[in-house]
Motif scaffolding. Structure first.
Motif, mmCIF file in Angstrom:
data_model
loop_
_atom_site.group_PDB
_atom_site.id
_atom_site.type_symbol
_atom_site.label_atom_id
_atom_site.label_comp_id
_atom_site.label_asym_id
_atom_site.label_seq_id
_atom_site.Cartn_x
_atom_site.Cartn_y
_atom_site.Cartn_z
ATOM 1 N N ARG A 43 4.915 -5.805 1.542
ATOM 2 C CA ARG A 43 3.561 -5.312 1.702
ATOM 3 C C ARG A 43 2.617 -6.459 1.353
ATOM 4 N NH1 ARG A 43 0.365 -0.928 2.174
ATOM 5 N NH2 ARG A 43 -1.362 -0.571 0.749
ATOM 6 N N TYR A 44 1.806 -6.842 2.322
ATOM 7 C CA TYR A 44 0.849 -7.925 2.146
ATOM 8 C C TYR A 44 -0.538 -7.312 1.962
ATOM 9 C CZ TYR A 44 4.783 -10.529 4.059
ATOM 10 O OH TYR A 44 6.032 -11.054 4.279
ATOM 11 N N MET A 45 -1.119 -7.526 0.787
ATOM 12 C CA MET A 45 -2.395 -6.900 0.430
ATOM 13 C C MET A 45 -3.457 -7.976 0.220
ATOM 14 S SD MET A 45 -0.796 -4.139 -2.260
ATOM 15 C CE MET A 45 0.347 -5.387 -2.892
ATOM 16 N N TYR A 46 -4.586 -7.811 0.871
ATOM 17 C CA TYR A 46 -5.681 -8.778 0.777
ATOM 18 C C TYR A 46 -6.888 -8.142 0.088
ATOM 19 C CZ TYR A 46 -3.002 -11.678 3.983
ATOM 20 O OH TYR A 46 -2.025 -12.446 4.555
ATOM 21 N N HIS A 47 -7.433 -8.870 -0.866
ATOM 22 C CA HIS A 47 -8.605 -8.418 -1.604
ATOM 23 C C HIS A 47 -9.786 -9.317 -1.240
ATOM 24 C CE1 HIS A 47 -6.156 -5.779 -4.191
ATOM 25 N NE2 HIS A 47 -5.250 -6.749 -4.074
ATOM 26 N N VAL A 63 -5.827 -9.701 7.397
ATOM 27 C CA VAL A 63 -4.682 -8.977 7.957
ATOM 28 C C VAL A 63 -4.525 -9.298 9.441
ATOM 29 C CG1 VAL A 63 -3.817 -6.679 8.568
ATOM 30 C CG2 VAL A 63 -4.630 -7.128 6.256
ATOM 31 N N ASP A 119 -4.063 -0.213 5.621
ATOM 32 C CA ASP A 119 -5.427 -0.131 5.090
ATOM 33 C C ASP A 119 -6.273 -1.175 5.823
ATOM 34 O OD1 ASP A 119 -5.149 1.532 2.295
ATOM 35 O OD2 ASP A 119 -3.374 0.298 2.690
ATOM 36 N N PHE A 148 -10.730 -4.409 1.057
ATOM 37 C CA PHE A 148 -9.279 -4.333 0.864
ATOM 38 C C PHE A 148 -8.638 -3.995 2.204
ATOM 39 C CE2 PHE A 148 -5.373 -1.881 0.090
ATOM 40 C CZ PHE A 148 -4.648 -2.811 -0.646
ATOM 41 N N ALA A 159 -4.418 -4.066 4.051
ATOM 42 C CA ALA A 159 -2.994 -4.289 3.770
ATOM 43 C C ALA A 159 -2.162 -3.970 4.993
ATOM 44 C CB ALA A 159 -2.545 -3.445 2.585
ATOM 45 N N ASN A 179 2.224 -3.512 6.091
ATOM 46 C CA ASN A 179 3.630 -3.489 5.718
ATOM 47 C C ASN A 179 4.442 -4.091 6.859
ATOM 48 O OD1 ASN A 179 2.816 -2.089 3.473
ATOM 49 N ND2 ASN A 179 3.490 -0.089 4.207
ATOM 50 N N GLU A 214 -1.975 -10.557 -2.407
ATOM 51 C CA GLU A 214 -0.999 -9.952 -3.318
ATOM 52 C C GLU A 214 0.167 -9.469 -2.461
ATOM 53 O OE1 GLU A 214 -0.753 -6.215 -6.524
ATOM 54 O OE2 GLU A 214 -2.587 -6.599 -5.380
#
Length: 411
Positions: A189-193, A213, A239, A250, A252, A254, A289
């Motif tokens: 899971r690649y999460m960007y803030h 993303v 997301d 935010f 994200a 998968n 993250e």
């Protein structure tokens, strides 16, 4: 010392087949009950209870919640014919989001239950023991991995299972060393803030996590041409912001990453995708993250000794076996059965459930998994698994040969 069975192979086969056939309607109803109650990873409370209750109602004591997994279970059939090997037969019963039993796990469960009945019928003449293991969360949750780590498979000499496979039943007659019967797989899971801002009044004040993303997807698409042709990389955006007039803070996605070679997947693909993800963060100013979203599924390691033992019994039962199609052998899917196959000799029978091709992980397969043909073929698979487990219990040389092949492929 291993004792020989007190009944002949023909007598054991007749006893097993007639017992399973006698439970035809009960097994069909059980499969349709599981099918009607689709449950996701580790939420298979209804199905696990229904299957465990079925075994108990037919005289098999069941351990529930084995390996610290609430929806896993194990029933042990103790042979009364002396010492011998331990053979495991696996059941799966989890479903897919939105499309229910679009992978036909209700049929896998039914086949294992039928095999249990057939083996119980011959227990007084069989050496060794059989474990019927209920394994949840195959669809990305890695249930078998947790059970392996918890020691549930300790002492098992060989493992058998089954899986619906469109309109063809294929049992390989050979497999060169290094060949794989599925794809290894891992998921992240690649999460960007980023930073929220008014998308019209002050867009320069924002950091668009969704853009990161999008760059992740385009970067992975560009990466494909520089990887081996058996690599598969596919993802979804989970997301991406809530309103178009707000810069998404935010976002994200998968991704599943797959390859027939688990080493190439681990050593090359995972790192290159991470660099793409980091590049997407650098391009947009977002922070990244990453967390593992799917455990590492090993590719299925072939065991031709077990495959041919299964094939012999399938043919004896009149099951039509098909020739492999041209191209790569095995399945293009991934399964935590692969992890089992890297721990001991193992074989999963992939069998036809329709007359025409039907894709797995679709609503069409969900419908197919409740048809008369699918149920009837799963019943024959139950007989095949029971007969093969009986052969392994009664023939130490067969187990030794499967172990020798396993050791050779692992070297």
């Amino acid at each position: 010392m291993t004792n020989q069975p007190s009944a002949s192979k023909g007598e054991l086969a007749g006893r097993s087949n007639s017992t399973i056939e006698g439970y035809r309607q009960a097994l069909f109803e059980l499969s349709l009950d599981v099918h009607a109650h689709p449950e996701l990873n580790y939420q298979e409370h209804y199905s696990a209870k229904a299957l465990a209750n079925f075994l108990e109602s037919n005289g098999l004591p069941v351990e529930r919640g084995i390996g610290g997994v609430e929806t896993a279970f194990r029933a042990t059939i103790q042979g009364e014919g002396g010492d011998g090997p331990t053979i495991a037969v696996l059941a799966e019963y989890d479903a897919l989001p939105e499309i229910g039993h679009g992978c036909g796990h209700n049929l896998i469960a039914m086949a294992a239950m039928g095999a249990a009945l057939g083996l119980k019928a011959g227990a007084e003449a069989l050496p060794g023991q059989v474990m019927i293991i209920g394994t949840p969360a195959e669809e990305g949750g890695g249930g078998k991995i947790k059970l392996l780590e918890a020691g549930v498979f300790e002492g098992v000499d060989a493992t058998l299972s089954s899986h619906p496979f469109s309109n063809r039943t294929i049992i390989p007659a050979a497999a060169p060393k290094g060949e794989s019967w599925s794809l290894a797989m891992v998921g992240y899971r690649y999460m960007y803030h980023g930073r929220a801002a008014h998308a019209a009044a002050a867009p320069e004040a924002g950091i668009n996590a969704l853009n990161a993303v999008i760059h992740l997807f385009t970067g992975i698409d560009a990466l494909r041409q520089h990887l081996r042709d058996d690599v598969r990389m596919h993802g979804v955006i989970t997301d991406g912001g809530m309103a178009p007039n707000v810069v998404p803070e935010f976002a994200a996605a998968n991704f599943m990453l797959r390859c027939r070679d688990r080493r190439y997947l681990a050593d090359e693909v995972v790192g290159k995708v991470l660099k793409v993800a980091e590049g997407a963060a650098a391009m947009t100013g977002a922070s990244l993250e990453v967390e593992e979203f799917y455990p590492f599924y090993e590719n299925v390691q072939p065991n031709v000794v077990l495959a041919q033992a299964v094939a012999a019994n399938a043919r004896a039962l009149g099951f039509r076996l098909d020739e492999p199609l041209p191209g790569r052998p095995g399945s293009g899917a991934s399964t935590d059965f692969g992890n089992v196959s890297h721990s001991m000799p193992a074989f999963e029978l992939r069998y036809a459930v329709s007359e025409q091709p039907v894709a797995s992980h679709t609503r069409d397969m969900c419908v197919t998994a409740a048809t008369d043909l699918a149920l009837s073929n799963a019943l024959t698979v139950a007989k095949t698994l029971s007969l093969t487990a009986s052969d392994l219990l009664c023939d130490p040389g067969l187990v030794d040969a499967a172990r020798a092949e396993f050791a050779e492929r692992a070297s």
